[in-house]
Scaffold this motif. Sequence first.
Motif, PDB file in Angstrom:
ATOM      1  N   CYS A   1      12.952   2.315  -8.882  1.00 23.96           N
ATOM      2  CA  CYS A   1      11.834   1.512  -8.383  1.00 23.96           C
ATOM      3  C   CYS A   1      11.961   1.276  -6.877  1.00 23.96           C
ATOM      4  CB  CYS A   1      11.772   0.178  -9.122  1.00 23.96           C
ATOM      5  SG  CYS A   1      11.255   0.323 -10.844  1.00 23.96           S
ATOM      6  N   ALA A   2      13.191   1.082  -6.396  1.00 26.41           N
ATOM      7  CA  ALA A   2      13.412   0.896  -4.964  1.00 26.41           C
ATOM      8  C   ALA A   2      13.041   2.145  -4.175  1.00 26.41           C
ATOM      9  CB  ALA A   2      14.868   0.514  -4.705  1.00 26.41           C
ATOM     10  N   VAL A   3      13.337   3.304  -4.729  1.00 27.11           N
ATOM     11  CA  VAL A   3      12.949   4.565  -4.082  1.00 27.11           C
ATOM     12  C   VAL A   3      11.429   4.650  -3.964  1.00 27.11           C
ATOM     13  CG1 VAL A   3      12.820   7.074  -4.452  1.00 27.11           C
ATOM     14  CG2 VAL A   3      15.008   5.877  -4.701  1.00 27.11           C
ATOM     15  N   LEU A   4      10.718   4.355  -5.051  1.00 32.80           N
ATOM     16  CA  LEU A   4       9.255   4.444  -5.036  1.00 32.80           C
ATOM     17  C   LEU A   4       8.637   3.430  -4.081  1.00 32.80           C
ATOM     18  CD1 LEU A   4       8.494   4.880  -8.853  1.00 32.80           C
ATOM     19  CD2 LEU A   4       8.775   6.655  -7.118  1.00 32.80           C
ATOM     20  N   GLU A   5       9.149   2.200  -4.101  1.00 32.61           N
ATOM     21  CA  GLU A   5       8.587   1.160  -3.238  1.00 32.61           C
ATOM     22  C   GLU A   5       8.859   1.463  -1.764  1.00 32.61           C
ATOM     23  OE1 GLU A   5       8.606  -3.722  -2.729  1.00 32.61           O
ATOM     24  OE2 GLU A   5       9.793  -2.781  -4.327  1.00 32.61           O
ATOM     25  N   THR A   6      10.062   1.951  -1.466  1.00 25.92           N
ATOM     26  CA  THR A   6      10.388   2.322  -0.082  1.00 25.92           C
ATOM     27  C   THR A   6       9.473   3.436   0.409  1.00 25.92           C
ATOM     28  OG1 THR A   6      12.712   1.685  -0.342  1.00 25.92           O
ATOM     29  CG2 THR A   6      12.187   3.253   1.419  1.00 25.92           C
ATOM     30  N   ALA A   7       9.262   4.439  -0.433  1.00 26.38           N
ATOM     31  CA  ALA A   7       8.386   5.550  -0.056  1.00 26.38           C
ATOM     32  C   ALA A   7       6.978   5.067   0.239  1.00 26.38           C
ATOM     33  CB  ALA A   7       8.366   6.598  -1.159  1.00 26.38           C
ATOM     34  N   GLU A   8       6.478   4.150  -0.580  1.00 27.27           N
ATOM     35  CA  GLU A   8       5.126   3.641  -0.339  1.00 27.27           C
ATOM     36  C   GLU A   8       5.048   2.900   0.990  1.00 27.27           C
ATOM     37  OE1 GLU A   8       1.551   1.154  -2.528  1.00 27.27           O
ATOM     38  OE2 GLU A   8       3.619   0.856  -3.200  1.00 27.27           O
ATOM     39  N   ARG A   9       6.053   2.082   1.294  1.00 23.13           N
ATOM     40  CA  ARG A   9       6.049   1.332   2.552  1.00 23.13           C
ATOM     41  C   ARG A   9       6.060   2.272   3.760  1.00 23.13           C
ATOM     42  NH1 ARG A   9       4.741  -2.186  -0.338  1.00 23.13           N
ATOM     43  NH2 ARG A   9       5.901  -4.062  -0.933  1.00 23.13           N
ATOM     44  N   LEU A  10       6.888   3.307   3.705  1.00 28.68           N
ATOM     45  CA  LEU A  10       7.052   4.188   4.865  1.00 28.68           C
ATOM     46  C   LEU A  10       5.962   5.252   4.946  1.00 28.68           C
ATOM     47  CD1 LEU A  10      10.930   4.637   4.816  1.00 28.68           C
ATOM     48  CD2 LEU A  10       9.581   3.278   6.425  1.00 28.68           C
ATOM     49  N   ALA A  11       5.464   5.700   3.811  1.00 28.71           N
ATOM     50  CA  ALA A  11       4.453   6.767   3.831  1.00 28.71           C
ATOM     51  C   ALA A  11       3.101   6.264   4.294  1.00 28.71           C
ATOM     52  CB  ALA A  11       4.328   7.393   2.450  1.00 28.71           C
ATOM     53  N   GLN A  12       2.856   4.978   4.271  1.00 29.57           N
ATOM     54  CA  GLN A  12       1.553   4.455   4.667  1.00 29.57           C
ATOM     55  C   GLN A  12       1.187   4.842   6.097  1.00 29.57           C
ATOM     56  OE1 GLN A  12       1.967   0.276   3.785  1.00 29.57           O
ATOM     57  NE2 GLN A  12       0.927   0.481   1.829  1.00 29.57           N
ATOM     58  N   ALA A  13       2.192   4.942   6.954  1.00 29.62           N
ATOM     59  CA  ALA A  13       1.920   5.272   8.344  1.00 29.62           C
ATOM     60  C   ALA A  13       2.204   6.744   8.643  1.00 29.62           C
ATOM     61  CB  ALA A  13       2.759   4.390   9.271  1.00 29.62           C
ATOM     62  N   GLY A  14       2.440   7.541   7.608  1.00 27.95           N
ATOM     63  CA  GLY A  14       2.857   8.917   7.814  1.00 27.95           C
ATOM     64  C   GLY A  14       1.704   9.895   7.883  1.00 27.95           C
ATOM     65  N   ASN A  15       2.068  11.154   8.047  1.00 24.63           N
ATOM     66  CA  ASN A  15       1.116  12.257   8.075  1.00 24.63           C
ATOM     67  C   ASN A  15       0.681  12.592   6.657  1.00 24.63           C
ATOM     68  OD1 ASN A  15      -0.242  14.656   8.284  1.00 24.63           O
ATOM     69  ND2 ASN A  15       1.249  15.642   9.619  1.00 24.63           N
ATOM     70  N   ASP A  16      -0.617  12.572   6.390  1.00 25.13           N
ATOM     71  CA  ASP A  16      -1.110  12.823   5.040  1.00 25.13           C
ATOM     72  C   ASP A  16      -0.696  14.189   4.505  1.00 25.13           C
ATOM     73  OD1 ASP A  16      -2.238  10.379   4.895  1.00 25.13           O
ATOM     74  OD2 ASP A  16      -4.306  11.039   5.182  1.00 25.13           O
ATOM     75  N   GLU A  17      -0.470  15.137   5.372  1.00 24.84           N
ATOM     76  CA  GLU A  17      -0.115  16.476   4.908  1.00 24.84           C
ATOM     77  C   GLU A  17       1.387  16.724   4.977  1.00 24.84           C
ATOM     78  OE1 GLU A  17      -2.443  19.240   7.121  1.00 24.84           O
ATOM     79  OE2 GLU A  17      -4.347  18.584   6.241  1.00 24.84           O
ATOM     80  N   ASP A  18       2.172  15.679   5.121  1.00 22.47           N
ATOM     81  CA  ASP A  18       3.617  15.793   5.226  1.00 22.47           C
ATOM     82  C   ASP A  18       4.232  15.729   3.827  1.00 22.47           C
ATOM     83  OD1 ASP A  18       6.281  15.611   5.748  1.00 22.47           O
ATOM     84  OD2 ASP A  18       6.167  13.817   6.990  1.00 22.47           O
ATOM     85  N   PRO A  19       4.894  16.787   3.357  1.00 28.32           N
ATOM     86  CA  PRO A  19       5.438  16.796   1.989  1.00 28.32           C
ATOM     87  C   PRO A  19       6.785  16.111   1.853  1.00 28.32           C
ATOM     88  CG  PRO A  19       5.868  18.901   3.031  1.00 28.32           C
ATOM     89  CD  PRO A  19       5.061  18.084   4.037  1.00 28.32           C
ATOM     90  N   PHE A  20       7.332  15.560   2.944  1.00 24.50           N
ATOM     91  CA  PHE A  20       8.701  15.040   2.910  1.00 24.50           C
ATOM     92  C   PHE A  20       8.902  14.035   1.796  1.00 24.50           C
ATOM     93  CE2 PHE A  20      11.563  11.550   3.900  1.00 24.50           C
ATOM     94  CZ  PHE A  20      12.767  12.219   4.063  1.00 24.50           C
TER      95      PHE A  20
END
Length: 239
Positions: free
Chosen positions: A96-115
């Motif tokens: 759950c921590a992995v998923l929540e962290t990803a959501e927090r950081l991906a919000q400002a990321g590149n939409d086409e970034d697969p990282f």
Amino acid sequence: MARPTVHDRAVVIRSYDFGEADRVIVLLTRNHGLVRGVAKGVRRAKSRFGSRLQPFVDLDVMLYPGRSLFTITQADTVGYFGAAIIDDYERYAAACAVLETAERLAQAGNDEDPFFYHAIVAALEKLQTGDPNQIVDAFILQALTHSGWAPSLFDCAQCGKPGPHHAFHPAVGGAVCHLCRPPGAAEVDPETLHHLWLIAHGHASSPTPSQAAEAHRLTRAHLQWHVERKVTALYVMDQ
């Protein structure tokens, strides 16, 4: 003109009820970043794919773009990681921590970034057997690095003086020398910072229990300083 249907790979980040029988599913996709889609009728007993739209599943999805939300028209399971996670409290909290962290950081990321998609799938795979705290810390450090917020773990974050150093403060960027050390900096074991450097770069590490606990506290503090929001699952892990 109708917009084309989107075909992508995705993992479920979270979901919430919508209307009488629908659910909004927040997906982290491989090629379209964070996507919010409506899964129609999934709360009914005879739903076609409701059971697949759960966390810890690698999905192949079809999404039809709408005005504000996508509609999820198809979801097929590619990989399922829940069996080793759901019934294990530590692994579940870590996932759950992995998923929540990803959501927090991906919000400002590149939409086409697969990282983030690939990083989540890799972390869920490792959580089948690996140490939950170390997997989460490695995921956070690598995600922070990708987002441009990597902590300095050897050189002083202020003046660049080579380490090892004995202090760490998220506000100044990580490790600091005794001359640059600000008030409130944590006193740390240099071997803890070495452990963090190793896992941030994908290397194996065998810290002592005290070093592992200290590393987890530093990683959490650095993440939350930069996202400026509490990552609830990280506190659940510590209970």
